[in-house]
Design a protein around this motif. Sequence first.
Motif, short mmCIF file in Angstrom:
data_model
loop_
_atom_site.label_atom_id
_atom_site.label_comp_id
_atom_site.label_asym_id
_atom_site.label_seq_id
_atom_site.Cartn_x
_atom_site.Cartn_y
_atom_site.Cartn_z
N LEU A 193 -4.76 7.62 -2.59
CA LEU A 193 -3.38 7.52 -2.12
C LEU A 193 -3.04 8.63 -1.13
O LEU A 193 -2.40 8.40 -0.10
CB LEU A 193 -2.40 7.56 -3.30
CG LEU A 193 -2.40 6.34 -4.21
CD1 LEU A 193 -1.50 6.60 -5.41
CD2 LEU A 193 -1.99 5.09 -3.46
N LEU A 194 -3.48 9.83 -1.43
CA LEU A 194 -3.24 10.97 -0.54
C LEU A 194 -3.95 10.76 0.80
O LEU A 194 -3.37 11.02 1.86
CB LEU A 194 -3.72 12.27 -1.20
CG LEU A 194 -3.48 13.55 -0.44
CD1 LEU A 194 -1.99 13.79 -0.27
CD2 LEU A 194 -4.12 14.71 -1.17
N MET A 195 -5.19 10.30 0.74
CA MET A 195 -5.93 10.04 1.97
C MET A 195 -5.26 8.95 2.80
O MET A 195 -5.22 9.04 4.03
CB MET A 195 -7.38 9.66 1.65
CG MET A 195 -8.18 10.78 1.00
SD MET A 195 -8.42 12.20 2.06
CE MET A 195 -9.60 11.53 3.21
N ALA A 196 -4.75 7.92 2.13
CA ALA A 196 -4.06 6.85 2.86
C ALA A 196 -2.81 7.39 3.54
O ALA A 196 -2.52 7.05 4.70
CB ALA A 196 -3.69 5.72 1.90
N ARG A 251 -6.69 1.57 10.28
CA ARG A 251 -7.89 1.10 9.59
C ARG A 251 -8.23 2.00 8.40
O ARG A 251 -8.52 1.52 7.29
CB ARG A 251 -9.06 1.03 10.56
CG ARG A 251 -10.28 0.42 9.98
CD ARG A 251 -11.36 0.29 11.00
NE ARG A 251 -12.25 -0.79 10.60
CZ ARG A 251 -13.15 -1.31 11.36
NH1 ARG A 251 -13.30 -0.87 12.60
NH2 ARG A 251 -13.92 -2.27 10.93
N SER A 252 -8.22 3.31 8.60
CA SER A 252 -8.49 4.26 7.52
C SER A 252 -7.44 4.13 6.42
O SER A 252 -7.76 4.17 5.23
CB SER A 252 -8.50 5.69 8.04
OG SER A 252 -9.60 5.89 8.90
N ARG A 253 -6.19 3.98 6.83
CA ARG A 253 -5.10 3.83 5.86
C ARG A 253 -5.33 2.60 4.97
O ARG A 253 -5.18 2.66 3.77
CB ARG A 253 -3.76 3.73 6.61
CG ARG A 253 -2.54 3.90 5.76
CD ARG A 253 -1.23 4.00 6.55
NE ARG A 253 -1.28 4.02 8.00
CZ ARG A 253 -1.50 5.11 8.76
NH1 ARG A 253 -1.68 6.28 8.20
NH2 ARG A 253 -1.52 5.02 10.08
N ARG A 254 -5.70 1.49 5.60
CA ARG A 254 -5.96 0.26 4.84
C ARG A 254 -7.13 0.43 3.88
O ARG A 254 -7.07 -0.03 2.73
CB ARG A 254 -6.24 -0.90 5.79
CG ARG A 254 -5.01 -1.45 6.45
CD ARG A 254 -5.28 -2.78 7.15
NE ARG A 254 -6.43 -2.74 8.05
CZ ARG A 254 -6.36 -2.48 9.35
NH1 ARG A 254 -5.19 -2.24 9.91
NH2 ARG A 254 -7.44 -2.49 10.10
N VAL A 255 -8.19 1.08 4.32
CA VAL A 255 -9.36 1.27 3.46
C VAL A 255 -9.01 2.13 2.26
O VAL A 255 -9.36 1.82 1.12
CB VAL A 255 -10.53 1.89 4.25
CG1 VAL A 255 -11.64 2.35 3.32
CG2 VAL A 255 -11.07 0.90 5.28
N HIS A 256 -8.27 3.21 2.48
CA HIS A 256 -7.90 4.09 1.37
C HIS A 256 -6.92 3.39 0.42
O HIS A 256 -7.01 3.57 -0.79
CB HIS A 256 -7.32 5.40 1.89
CG HIS A 256 -8.37 6.28 2.49
ND1 HIS A 256 -9.40 6.82 1.76
CD2 HIS A 256 -8.55 6.70 3.76
CE1 HIS A 256 -10.16 7.54 2.55
NE2 HIS A 256 -9.67 7.47 3.78
N ARG A 257 -6.03 2.58 0.95
CA ARG A 257 -5.13 1.81 0.07
C ARG A 257 -5.92 0.79 -0.75
O ARG A 257 -5.63 0.57 -1.93
CB ARG A 257 -4.05 1.10 0.89
CG ARG A 257 -2.99 2.04 1.39
CD ARG A 257 -1.94 1.29 2.17
NE ARG A 257 -0.93 2.22 2.67
CZ ARG A 257 -0.16 1.96 3.70
NH1 ARG A 257 -0.25 0.81 4.33
NH2 ARG A 257 0.71 2.85 4.10
N PHE A 258 -6.91 0.16 -0.12
CA PHE A 258 -7.78 -0.77 -0.84
C PHE A 258 -8.49 -0.05 -1.99
O PHE A 258 -8.54 -0.55 -3.12
CB PHE A 258 -8.81 -1.38 0.11
CG PHE A 258 -9.83 -2.22 -0.60
CD1 PHE A 258 -9.56 -3.53 -0.95
CD2 PHE A 258 -11.07 -1.68 -0.94
CE1 PHE A 258 -10.51 -4.30 -1.62
CE2 PHE A 258 -12.02 -2.43 -1.60
CZ PHE A 258 -11.74 -3.74 -1.95
N LEU A 259 -9.03 1.13 -1.71
CA LEU A 259 -9.70 1.91 -2.75
C LEU A 259 -8.73 2.28 -3.87
O LEU A 259 -9.08 2.19 -5.05
CB LEU A 259 -10.33 3.18 -2.16
CG LEU A 259 -11.55 2.96 -1.28
CD1 LEU A 259 -11.92 4.26 -0.58
CD2 LEU A 259 -12.72 2.43 -2.10
N ALA A 260 -7.52 2.67 -3.51
CA ALA A 260 -6.52 3.01 -4.52
C ALA A 260 -6.23 1.82 -5.41
O ALA A 260 -6.13 1.94 -6.64
CB ALA A 260 -5.23 3.52 -3.85
#
Length: 52
Positions: free
Chosen positions: A14-17, A24-33
């Motif tokens: 969540l912090l990384m997002a 693109r990075s935001r979406r990937v980090h949200r997906f991981l969260a």
Amino acid sequence: MDLDYLYHRHGVSLLMAENAACDRSRRVHRFLARAYAGRIADAVRDNRVAIA
């Protein structure tokens, strides 16, 4: 899996997002969260079943 680890990774994702430099990075980090949240929910549900 250790719940503390999953909660930690969820928070980091969540912090990384939030601090991602691009969409693109935001979406990937949200997906991981979301994936970590699902694993947490599964672990909590499985624990409740074992106790009941």
